[in-house]
Design an enzyme around this catalytic site. Structure first.
Site, PDB file in Angstrom:
ATOM      1  N   SER A   4       7.709   0.593   7.826  1.00  0.00           N
ATOM      2  CA  SER A   4       7.207   1.929   8.139  1.00  0.00           C
ATOM      3  C   SER A   4       8.177   2.954   7.577  1.00  0.00           C
ATOM      4  O   SER A   4       9.363   2.660   7.383  1.00  0.00           O
ATOM      5  CB  SER A   4       7.118   2.046   9.662  1.00  0.00           C
ATOM      6  N   SER A   5       7.681   4.161   7.369  1.00  0.00           N
ATOM      7  CA  SER A   5       8.544   5.200   6.780  1.00  0.00           C
ATOM      8  C   SER A   5       9.647   5.642   7.746  1.00  0.00           C
ATOM      9  O   SER A   5      10.576   6.332   7.341  1.00  0.00           O
ATOM     10  CB  SER A   5       7.712   6.397   6.347  1.00  0.00           C
ATOM     11  N   CYS A   6       9.563   5.226   9.021  1.00  0.00           N
ATOM     12  CA  CYS A   6      10.616   5.642   9.964  1.00  0.00           C
ATOM     13  C   CYS A   6      11.918   4.865   9.775  1.00  0.00           C
ATOM     14  O   CYS A   6      12.901   5.124  10.458  1.00  0.00           O
ATOM     15  CB  CYS A   6      10.131   5.553  11.403  1.00  0.00           C
ATOM     16  N   TYR A  52      12.211   0.850  16.869  1.00  0.00           N
ATOM     17  CA  TYR A  52      11.230   0.292  15.931  1.00  0.00           C
ATOM     18  C   TYR A  52      11.837   0.235  14.525  1.00  0.00           C
ATOM     19  O   TYR A  52      11.702  -0.760  13.810  1.00  0.00           O
ATOM     20  CB  TYR A  52      10.006   1.202  15.966  1.00  0.00           C
ATOM     21  N   LYS A  60      12.385  -2.956  11.938  1.00  0.00           N
ATOM     22  CA  LYS A  60      11.755  -2.998  10.610  1.00  0.00           C
ATOM     23  C   LYS A  60      12.802  -3.133   9.505  1.00  0.00           C
ATOM     24  O   LYS A  60      12.561  -3.807   8.500  1.00  0.00           O
ATOM     25  CB  LYS A  60      10.900  -1.750  10.405  1.00  0.00           C
ATOM     26  N   HIS A  67      -0.546   7.538  17.911  1.00  0.00           N
ATOM     27  CA  HIS A  67       0.029   8.450  16.933  1.00  0.00           C
ATOM     28  C   HIS A  67      -0.780   9.753  16.959  1.00  0.00           C
ATOM     29  O   HIS A  67      -1.788   9.874  17.647  1.00  0.00           O
ATOM     30  CB  HIS A  67       0.019   7.822  15.542  1.00  0.00           C
TER      31      HIS A  67
END
Ligand code: GDP
Length: 324
Positions: free
Chosen positions: A112-114, A141, A145, A184
Site C-alpha cells: 500500500s502507498s502508506c 499496517y 507491508k 476508507h
C-alpha cells in the site's frame, strides 16, 4: 520488464479472494487462460501456519497473488494496532513461506502507498521507502507491508525465486467496506451522501479539514495493473500502482455528493484526524510499460455507486465491521 510469466495453463492461487481487491483480481484473471484457485476462510485460516503449508502442498499452485490482508481506514488503523501489525505479518509470512516450500514459481505481494514516509517527496518514487518516519495513524499496517515487500526481496536474493511486490495507491470500488468506523474515505462518503439524500438531510460530514490530498484508483484498474505486473514484471524493487493524479478530500466529497445526487452542504469535523497531508505515487515506472488506468475518478465513482444501489437492497453491501 521483459521476463514474461506466461499464465496460460497455470494454476493461480488468489489469497483473499473475498476482499475488494482479491475479488477484482479473480474477475480479471477470468480473462486469462489459467486456472484460478481460491479457498474459503471456513476451510483455511491463513493465520494457521500448518494449515497453510498443508493446503499449499496439496494444491500446488504455480503462482500466488497475496491479496489477503487486514485492511481499514484511518480510525481502524489507529484503534486496532495489534490486529493490523500481527495479523498482516503472520498471514503474509505463512503464505510466502508455504508457497516457497511448495515450489511456487511466481508470487505477487500487495502492499500500500502508506509504506512511504509521512513527508516523502511528491509524487513518491519507489526509492523513497525507509527514508523517514511513517504517518503514525497507519504505521502498524505500514510496518507489516514493508516487512512483506522485504520478505519478497529476501526470497529473491537468497533463493532466486520470482517474488515481486506492487504498492497500490488508495483503492475503491465494488465490494468495498461501507462500515463508517472502519472504512476508507470513499465508501464512507458515498454511504453518508446516500443516506443524507434518502433522509432529506442537508449536511454531509467530512472528517478532518478536507485539505489532505489523496490519489484514488478504481479497483478493476488496479486488478488490471496487478495482473499485468504478474505477467510482465520480474524485479527486486516494488512497483507503485496508481493514476498519477490526486485531489483534496473536500473536492472528493463534492464529487461523491454529485455522483450520488445529494445536494447536502459539506461540513468538516476537526476532531477526526487528517492523516498524512499528501500521498501521490510516482507511477513513471508502471507507466513506462504503456499501462494506463481506464476509469476516471468520476466514472469509477459512478460504477461504485451503481454497484452499491444494486446490492444494498439485497443486503449484499458490507455496512458493519467485517469480523477479523
Ligand atoms: P488514509 O489514506 O490512510 O488516511 O485513509 P482514509 O481513506 O481513511 O482517509 C483519507 C482521508 O479522508 C483522511 O484525511 C480522512 O480524515 C478523510 N476523511 C474524510 N471523511 C472521512 C470518512 O468519513 N471516513 C474516512 N475513513 N476518512 C475520511
Amino acid at each position: 520488464m521483459n521476463e514474461a510469466f506466461d499464465l496460460r495453463g497455470k494454476r493461480v492461487f488468489v489469497a483473499g479472494h473475498r476482499g475488494m481487491v482479491g475479488s477484482a483480481i479473480v474477475r480479471r484473471l477470468a480473462a486469462e487462460d489459467c486456472e484460478i484457485l481460491t479457498v474459503a476462510r471456513s476451510e483455511l485460516d491463513l493465520l494457521d501456519q500448518a494449515g497453510v503449508r498443508r493446503w499449499m502442498a496439496d494444491h500446488r499452485p504455480d503462482a500466488v497473488v497475496m491479496a489477503a490482508a487486514k485492511v481499514g481506514g484511518i480510525l481502524a488503523n489507529d484503534r486496532l494496532p495489534v490486529d493490523f501489525l500481527h495479523e498482516n505479518l503472520v498471514v503474509q509470512t505463512n503464505v510466502m513461506e508455504s508457497a516457497f516450500r511448495s515450489e511456487v514459481q511466481k508470487l505477487l505481494f500487495l502492499g500500500s502507498s502508506c509504506i512511504y514516509p509521512k513527508f516523502a517527496p511528491q509524487p513518491i518514487p519507489e526509492d523513497a521507502l525507509l527514508t523517514g518516519p511513517l504517518e503514525p495513524t497507519n504505521e502498524w499496517y505500514a510496518i507489516a507491508k514493508i516487512a512483506g515487500l522485504k520478505l519478497c526481496q529476501a526470497y529473491r536474493r537468497q533463493h532466486g525465486v520470482d517474488y515481486i511486490s506492487a504498492m497500490p495507491t488508495n483503492l475503491y470500488g465494488q465490494g468495498d467496506n461501507f462500515d463508517l468506523d472502519s472504512s476508507h474515505v470513499i465508501p464512507a462518503l458515498m454511504r453518508k451522501a446516500h443516506e443524507a439524500k434518502q433522509a432529506g438531510r442537508k449536511s454531509l460530514q467530512v472528517w478532518g479539514s478536507g485539505k489532505p490530498m489523496r490519489e484514488f484508483l478504481y479497483v478493476d484498474d488496479a486488478a488490471d495493473a496487478l495482473v499485468f505486473l504478474l505477467k510482465n514484471y520480474s524485479g527486486d524493487s516494488h512497483v507503485n500502482v496508481g493514476t498519477g493524479e490526486d485531489i483534496t478530500i473536500a473536492e472528493l466529497a463534492a464529487t461523491v455528493a454529485s455522483v450520488v445526487g445529494s445536494d447536502a452542504t459539506i461540513t468538516f469535523d476537526p476532531t477526526k484526524p487528517d492523516g498524512t497531508p499528501r500521498k501521490l505515487l510516482d507511477v513513471s515506472r508502471l507507466f513506462a510499460t504503456g499501462w494506463r488506468p481506464r476509469y476516471s475518478l468520476r466514472s469509477g465513482l459512478e460504477q461504485t455507486y451503481a454497484w452499491f444501489l444494486r446490492h444494498i437492497e439485497a443486503g449484499q453491501v458490507r455496512l458493519s465491521a467485517p469480523e477479523s
